[in-house]
Design a protein around this motif. Structure first.
Motif, PDB file in Angstrom:
ATOM      1  N   ARG A   1       9.166  13.023  -9.335  1.00 12.53           N
ATOM      2  CA  ARG A   1       9.755  12.037 -10.486  1.00 12.53           C
ATOM      3  C   ARG A   1      10.810  12.261 -11.000  1.00 12.53           C
ATOM      4  NH1 ARG A   1       5.432  15.157 -12.565  1.00 12.53           N
ATOM      5  NH2 ARG A   1       6.052  16.148 -14.738  1.00 12.53           N
ATOM      6  N   ASP A   2      11.353  13.682 -11.167  1.00 14.67           N
ATOM      7  CA  ASP A   2      12.412  13.863 -11.651  1.00 14.67           C
ATOM      8  C   ASP A   2      13.689  13.796 -10.781  1.00 14.67           C
ATOM      9  OD1 ASP A   2      11.153  14.808 -13.990  1.00 14.67           O
ATOM     10  OD2 ASP A   2      11.048  16.865 -13.329  1.00 14.67           O
ATOM     11  N   ARG A   3      13.439  13.715  -9.627  1.00  9.98           N
ATOM     12  CA  ARG A   3      14.622  13.379  -8.544  1.00  9.98           C
ATOM     13  C   ARG A   3      14.860  11.747  -8.452  1.00  9.98           C
ATOM     14  NH1 ARG A   3      11.685  17.607  -5.726  1.00  9.98           N
ATOM     15  NH2 ARG A   3      10.695  16.248  -4.623  1.00  9.98           N
ATOM     16  N   VAL A   4      14.035  10.918  -8.835  1.00 11.92           N
ATOM     17  CA  VAL A   4      14.097   9.529  -8.423  1.00 11.92           C
ATOM     18  C   VAL A   4      15.343   8.782  -8.900  1.00 11.92           C
ATOM     19  CG1 VAL A   4      13.175   7.260  -8.804  1.00 11.92           C
ATOM     20  CG2 VAL A   4      11.743   9.039  -8.232  1.00 11.92           C
ATOM     21  N   ILE A   5      15.795   8.722 -10.237  1.00 18.30           N
ATOM     22  CA  ILE A   5      16.871   8.431 -10.852  1.00 18.30           C
ATOM     23  C   ILE A   5      18.279   9.074 -10.092  1.00 18.30           C
ATOM     24  CG2 ILE A   5      18.264   7.889 -13.008  1.00 18.30           C
ATOM     25  CD1 ILE A   5      15.510   7.105 -14.269  1.00 18.30           C
ATOM     26  N   PRO A   6      18.385  10.269 -10.316  1.00 18.52           N
ATOM     27  CA  PRO A   6      19.569  10.733  -9.611  1.00 18.52           C
ATOM     28  C   PRO A   6      19.772  10.725  -8.091  1.00 18.52           C
ATOM     29  CG  PRO A   6      18.021  12.555 -10.257  1.00 18.52           C
ATOM     30  CD  PRO A   6      17.544  11.230 -10.989  1.00 18.52           C
ATOM     31  N   GLU A   7      18.752  10.469  -7.593  1.00 23.49           N
ATOM     32  CA  GLU A   7      18.962  10.597  -5.792  1.00 23.49           C
ATOM     33  C   GLU A   7      18.985   9.008  -5.605  1.00 23.49           C
ATOM     34  OE1 GLU A   7      19.602  12.691  -3.846  1.00 23.49           O
ATOM     35  OE2 GLU A   7      18.711  14.525  -4.452  1.00 23.49           O
ATOM     36  N   PHE A   8      18.396   8.290  -6.375  1.00 20.91           N
ATOM     37  CA  PHE A   8      18.924   6.625  -5.936  1.00 20.91           C
ATOM     38  C   PHE A   8      20.401   6.459  -6.485  1.00 20.91           C
ATOM     39  CE2 PHE A   8      19.349   2.046  -6.800  1.00 20.91           C
ATOM     40  CZ  PHE A   8      18.209   1.567  -5.626  1.00 20.91           C
TER      41      PHE A   8
ATOM     42  N   SER B   1      14.078  12.098  -2.638  1.00 21.34           N
ATOM     43  CA  SER B   1      13.626  11.978  -3.932  1.00 21.34           C
ATOM     44  C   SER B   1      12.191  12.409  -3.688  1.00 21.34           C
ATOM     45  CB  SER B   1      13.484  10.680  -4.533  1.00 21.34           C
ATOM     46  OG  SER B   1      13.024   9.782  -3.581  1.00 21.34           O
ATOM     47  N   LEU B   2      11.487  12.219  -2.832  1.00 19.75           N
ATOM     48  CA  LEU B   2      10.076  12.396  -2.525  1.00 19.75           C
ATOM     49  C   LEU B   2       9.836  13.646  -2.112  1.00 19.75           C
ATOM     50  CD1 LEU B   2       8.698   8.918  -1.130  1.00 19.75           C
ATOM     51  CD2 LEU B   2       8.718   9.686  -3.561  1.00 19.75           C
ATOM     52  N   TYR B   3      10.849  14.151  -1.025  1.00 19.93           N
ATOM     53  CA  TYR B   3      10.371  15.380  -0.341  1.00 19.93           C
ATOM     54  C   TYR B   3      11.592  16.290  -0.706  1.00 19.93           C
ATOM     55  CZ  TYR B   3       7.129  12.169   1.907  1.00 19.93           C
ATOM     56  OH  TYR B   3       6.269  11.362   2.366  1.00 19.93           O
ATOM     57  N   GLY B   4      12.748  16.076  -1.333  1.00 22.09           N
ATOM     58  CA  GLY B   4      13.681  17.032  -1.502  1.00 22.09           C
ATOM     59  C   GLY B   4      14.343  17.570  -0.350  1.00 22.09           C
ATOM     60  N   SER B   5      14.512  16.629   0.629  1.00 22.91           N
ATOM     61  CA  SER B   5      15.005  16.982   2.353  1.00 22.91           C
ATOM     62  C   SER B   5      16.165  15.871   2.134  1.00 22.91           C
ATOM     63  CB  SER B   5      13.961  17.009   3.042  1.00 22.91           C
ATOM     64  OG  SER B   5      14.555  17.305   4.301  1.00 22.91           O
ATOM     65  N   ASN B   6      17.319  16.485   2.416  1.00 23.96           N
ATOM     66  CA  ASN B   6      18.261  15.454   3.107  1.00 23.96           C
ATOM     67  C   ASN B   6      18.223  15.254   4.670  1.00 23.96           C
ATOM     68  OD1 ASN B   6      20.579  13.853   3.319  1.00 23.96           O
ATOM     69  ND2 ASN B   6      22.103  15.482   3.193  1.00 23.96           N
ATOM     70  N   PRO B   7      17.684  14.032   5.237  1.00 27.17           N
ATOM     71  CA  PRO B   7      17.783  13.893   6.782  1.00 27.17           C
ATOM     72  C   PRO B   7      19.057  14.503   7.450  1.00 27.17           C
ATOM     73  CG  PRO B   7      16.869  11.986   5.461  1.00 27.17           C
ATOM     74  CD  PRO B   7      17.488  12.788   4.463  1.00 27.17           C
ATOM     75  N   ALA B   8      20.100  14.053   7.007  1.00 28.64           N
ATOM     76  CA  ALA B   8      21.317  14.441   7.775  1.00 28.64           C
ATOM     77  C   ALA B   8      21.398  15.904   8.051  1.00 28.64           C
ATOM     78  CB  ALA B   8      22.586  14.184   6.977  1.00 28.64           C
ATOM     79  N   ASP B   9      20.898  16.857   7.245  1.00 27.52           N
ATOM     80  CA  ASP B   9      20.742  18.108   7.373  1.00 27.52           C
ATOM     81  C   ASP B   9      19.815  18.814   8.328  1.00 27.52           C
ATOM     82  OD1 ASP B   9      23.009  18.396   5.488  1.00 27.52           O
ATOM     83  OD2 ASP B   9      21.735  18.632   3.813  1.00 27.52           O
ATOM     84  N   THR B  10      18.863  17.895   8.929  1.00 27.19           N
ATOM     85  CA  THR B  10      17.862  18.440   9.600  1.00 27.19           C
ATOM     86  C   THR B  10      18.126  17.690  11.259  1.00 27.19           C
ATOM     87  OG1 THR B  10      16.594  16.217   9.495  1.00 27.19           O
ATOM     88  CG2 THR B  10      16.461  18.045   7.705  1.00 27.19           C
TER      89      THR B  10
ATOM     90  N   SER C   1       0.756  -0.990  -0.227  1.00 26.72           N
ATOM     91  CA  SER C   1       0.020  -0.087   0.028  1.00 26.72           C
ATOM     92  C   SER C   1       0.668   1.338   0.126  1.00 26.72           C
ATOM     93  CB  SER C   1      -1.002  -0.059   1.205  1.00 26.72           C
ATOM     94  OG  SER C   1      -1.793  -1.174   1.321  1.00 26.72           O
ATOM     95  N   SER C   2       2.072   1.006  -0.603  1.00 30.02           N
ATOM     96  CA  SER C   2       2.951   2.279  -0.582  1.00 30.02           C
ATOM     97  C   SER C   2       2.687   3.266  -1.854  1.00 30.02           C
ATOM     98  CB  SER C   2       4.274   1.691  -0.710  1.00 30.02           C
ATOM     99  OG  SER C   2       4.632   0.883  -1.720  1.00 30.02           O
ATOM    100  N   LEU C   3       3.708   3.672  -2.242  1.00 29.20           N
ATOM    101  CA  LEU C   3       3.657   4.807  -3.167  1.00 29.20           C
ATOM    102  C   LEU C   3       3.589   4.281  -4.485  1.00 29.20           C
ATOM    103  CD1 LEU C   3       6.394   6.738  -1.184  1.00 29.20           C
ATOM    104  CD2 LEU C   3       3.982   6.819  -0.880  1.00 29.20           C
ATOM    105  N   THR C   4       3.445   5.246  -5.557  1.00 30.17           N
ATOM    106  CA  THR C   4       3.304   5.218  -6.977  1.00 30.17           C
ATOM    107  C   THR C   4       4.051   6.462  -7.760  1.00 30.17           C
ATOM    108  OG1 THR C   4       1.731   4.577  -8.864  1.00 30.17           O
ATOM    109  CG2 THR C   4       1.057   6.664  -7.473  1.00 30.17           C
ATOM    110  N   LEU C   5       4.119   6.104  -8.707  1.00 26.94           N
ATOM    111  CA  LEU C   5       4.827   6.929  -9.853  1.00 26.94           C
ATOM    112  C   LEU C   5       3.940   6.822 -11.075  1.00 26.94           C
ATOM    113  CD1 LEU C   5       7.109   8.870 -10.088  1.00 26.94           C
ATOM    114  CD2 LEU C   5       8.395   6.971 -11.003  1.00 26.94           C
ATOM    115  N   PRO C   6       2.698   7.634 -11.253  1.00 26.38           N
ATOM    116  CA  PRO C   6       1.819   7.480 -12.133  1.00 26.38           C
ATOM    117  C   PRO C   6       2.522   8.009 -13.588  1.00 26.38           C
ATOM    118  CG  PRO C   6       1.360   9.204 -10.815  1.00 26.38           C
ATOM    119  CD  PRO C   6       2.366   8.414 -10.169  1.00 26.38           C
ATOM    120  N   SER C   7       3.431   8.747 -13.370  1.00 24.40           N
ATOM    121  CA  SER C   7       4.108   9.630 -14.691  1.00 24.40           C
ATOM    122  C   SER C   7       4.804   8.566 -15.193  1.00 24.40           C
ATOM    123  CB  SER C   7       4.597  10.725 -14.522  1.00 24.40           C
ATOM    124  OG  SER C   7       5.824  10.303 -13.514  1.00 24.40           O
ATOM    125  N   VAL C   8       5.294   7.298 -14.448  1.00 20.99           N
ATOM    126  CA  VAL C   8       6.307   6.445 -15.328  1.00 20.99           C
ATOM    127  C   VAL C   8       5.436   5.044 -15.587  1.00 20.99           C
ATOM    128  CG1 VAL C   8       8.482   5.086 -14.801  1.00 20.99           C
ATOM    129  CG2 VAL C   8       8.017   7.270 -14.031  1.00 20.99           C
TER     130      VAL C   8
END
Length: 521
Positions: A182-189, A227-236, A3-10
């Motif tokens: 969606r545009d962050r998925v491949i580079p952030e992975f 990728s989903l939130y544009g936030s780096n946990p280490a910086d928070t 029941s997780s997340l989707t990438l409808p554009s892909v």
């Protein structure tokens, strides 16, 4: 994950060659690409009308035993005396049927009613996806539901039936979440798992071994947040604590289904008989809540537009990201690495050649188009999802009297009865899959492989179907497949081969790398 997340554009398209031999053999030749759809354009697997039937009607075998005693005995068999797979297998042999009655843990005193009708073949199992025939309300974890205190007092999307008004709004919000990132998925992975492989190489150099699971948890959490939130946990304020906090929170909810290796009397009492109190993870959950609330302003704005409060939306985002997606990566990625490692050097060589050739053709970049050329890689991911699906247990409550068919017989089920399916048996059904117990890397290559995709069911629906606001198929179906493909790509663009050791853990397997052989071409 279911029941997780989707990438409808892909919309993932599967390119397959015309087979010159059966697709259950491992491919050793160069592949010719022909695009074949396996998304919404594919005709979905239909759960046909179950009445009338041409098969003989058989009374559902099995029984539940005496009140209290029967469920406890079955729980002992399930967890300790037999183990999960043997618990189901032994009863198939006893009753001569893949459909029978049994109790499902945890039973007393956590679950009010542990009685289920068990479905263990690929023909009966899909009725669990048909929301016109089964209700999904509060059944995500089975015969019990964890306290809503774990989720801010809200019933989360995973526990809602599609007939409930909030279901469609919340699922639409999950579609929006992935679309916005969606545009962050491949580079952030790539960035997150580059960090993972550097960590593993360093540990191998220092210790001679490296535990994949530990590094994977940090990489998975970082990837999802970035990728989903544009936030780096280490910086928070959350720092690097996200995986630890999320894992503890997940274990507290799933404890009635787990064996953690404690002394049996203690485990039975603390995990399987009484619920762990949510108060013990309240502070941990508050830290997760603060991070996601501060990182998801645009998604929370969209929630308000959809008529969902920011608070309810944030609790759903945490569950979707930490329980479904992070929990799924935490479980499935080590499992997939296990199957790849056991397959050996020949498969590793084929994957490395295919993946690197496609990346070179794409100008040295990993793109969606490049991955569409990687036929063996895509098949390997589906085979891992088939042989060891990350969400093995599925439930549904019969909405009306009906008849359910196995391969050999038909069974009458009454309105209100709980139906349960153990997915690994359905997706290893020997009447559907040849060499069903084996990991066959190229099983889904070619036209024969394409036809088998409708029997890959990990997402709470056939692989040839797509999630909608009106069904319970994993909202993140395409996203999960994409992440899994990216792991294989990132692994074999760097390494020619690897060796592993595998041990059991409470939430899956512990994979330890004993070697990583750097790419030589």
């Amino acid at each position: 994950m279911a029941s997780s997340l989707t990438l409808p554009s892909v919309q993932l398209q599967f390119s397959t060659p015309k087979p010159s031999r059966r697709s259950s053999r491992q491919s050793t030749r160069r592949l010719i690409v022909r695009p074949i759809s396996a998304s919404v354009s594919e005709r979905p697997l239909e759960v046909k009308s179950l009445e009338p039937t041409k098969l003989p009607i058989r009374k559902i075998p099995g029984d539940y035993g005496l009140p209290l005693i029967g469920p406890i005995k079955d729980r002992q068999d399930y967890f300790y005396n037999e183990g999960r797979d043997e618990y189901f297998k032994s009863r198939i042999q006893k009753y001569g049927s893949t459909v029978y009655r049994a109790n499902m843990p945890p039973g007393p005193f956590i679950a009010k009613d542990p009685r289920v009708v068990v479905l263990l073949d690929g023909k009966s199992f899909p009725v669990l996806f048909d929301v016109t025939k089964v209700e999904k309300k509060d059944l995500f974890t089975g015969t019990y539901m964890p306290s809503t205190e774990f989720t801010g007092g809200y019933r989360i999307l995973s526990y809602l039936d599609p007939s409930e008004p909030s279901h469609g709004k919340l699922k639409q919000l999950m579609f929006f979440l992935l679309k916005s990132g969606r545009d962050r998925v491949i580079p952030e992975f790539h960035a997150s798992y580059t960090e993972l492989f550097k960590t593993l190489e360093s540990e191998l150099a220092s210790n001679g071994t490296a535990v994949f699971s530990d590094a994977n948890e940090q990489a998975a959490f970082n990837f999802l947040a970035r990728s989903l939130y544009g936030s780096n946990p280490a910086d928070t304020a959350l720092g690097l604590d996200g995986p630890k906090l999320a894992s503890k929170w997940i274990v507290f909810q799933l404890a009635p289904q787990l064996v953690l290796g404690l002394p049996k009397p203690a485990e039975e009492l603390l995990l399987h008989t009484f619920r762990l109190p949510p108060a013990l993870v309240k502070k941990d959950y508050k830290r997760l809540y603060d991070f996601f609330y501060q990182s998801s302003s645009s998604v929370l704005d969209e929630a308000e537009r959809l008529g969902i409060s920011r608070e309810e939306a944030c609790h759903n985002l945490i569950f979707a990201t930490c329980f479904n997606s992070f929990g799924g990566m935490r479980l499935f990625f080590p499992n997939m690495l296990k199957w790849l490692g056991r397959a050996g050097v020949k498969l590793h060589t084929q994957l490395a050649e295919e993946i690197r050739t496609a990346i070179r053709s794409a100008g040295g970049k990993v793109t969606m188009a490049a991955m569409e050329q990687m036929q063996l890689m895509k098949s390997v991911v589906y085979e891992a999802l088939r042989i060891e699906p990350p969400v093995p247990l599925q439930y549904g409550r019969a909405k009306r009297d009906m008849v359910i068919e196995s391969h050999d017989a038909a069974f009458e089920v009454k309105e209100g009865e709980m139906l349960f399916g153990y997915q690994p048996f359905a997706t290893k059904d020997p009447k559907i899959f040849e060499r069903s117990e084996e990991f066959v890397p190229d099983r889904f290559v070619g036209e024969d492989g394409e036809r088998l995709l409708r029997h890959v069911l990990w997402s709470n629906g056939p692989e040839t179907d797509s999630p909608t606001v009106g069904n319970k198929q994993c909202a993140g179906k395409d996203f999960v497949v994409l992440m899994s493909r990216l792991l294989v790509v990132e692994l074999f663009r760097r390494y020619d081969s690897f060796d592993i050791e595998v041990d059991r853990s409470a939430l899956g397997v512990k994979v330890t790398l004993t070697s990583l052989k750097r790419a030589t071409s």
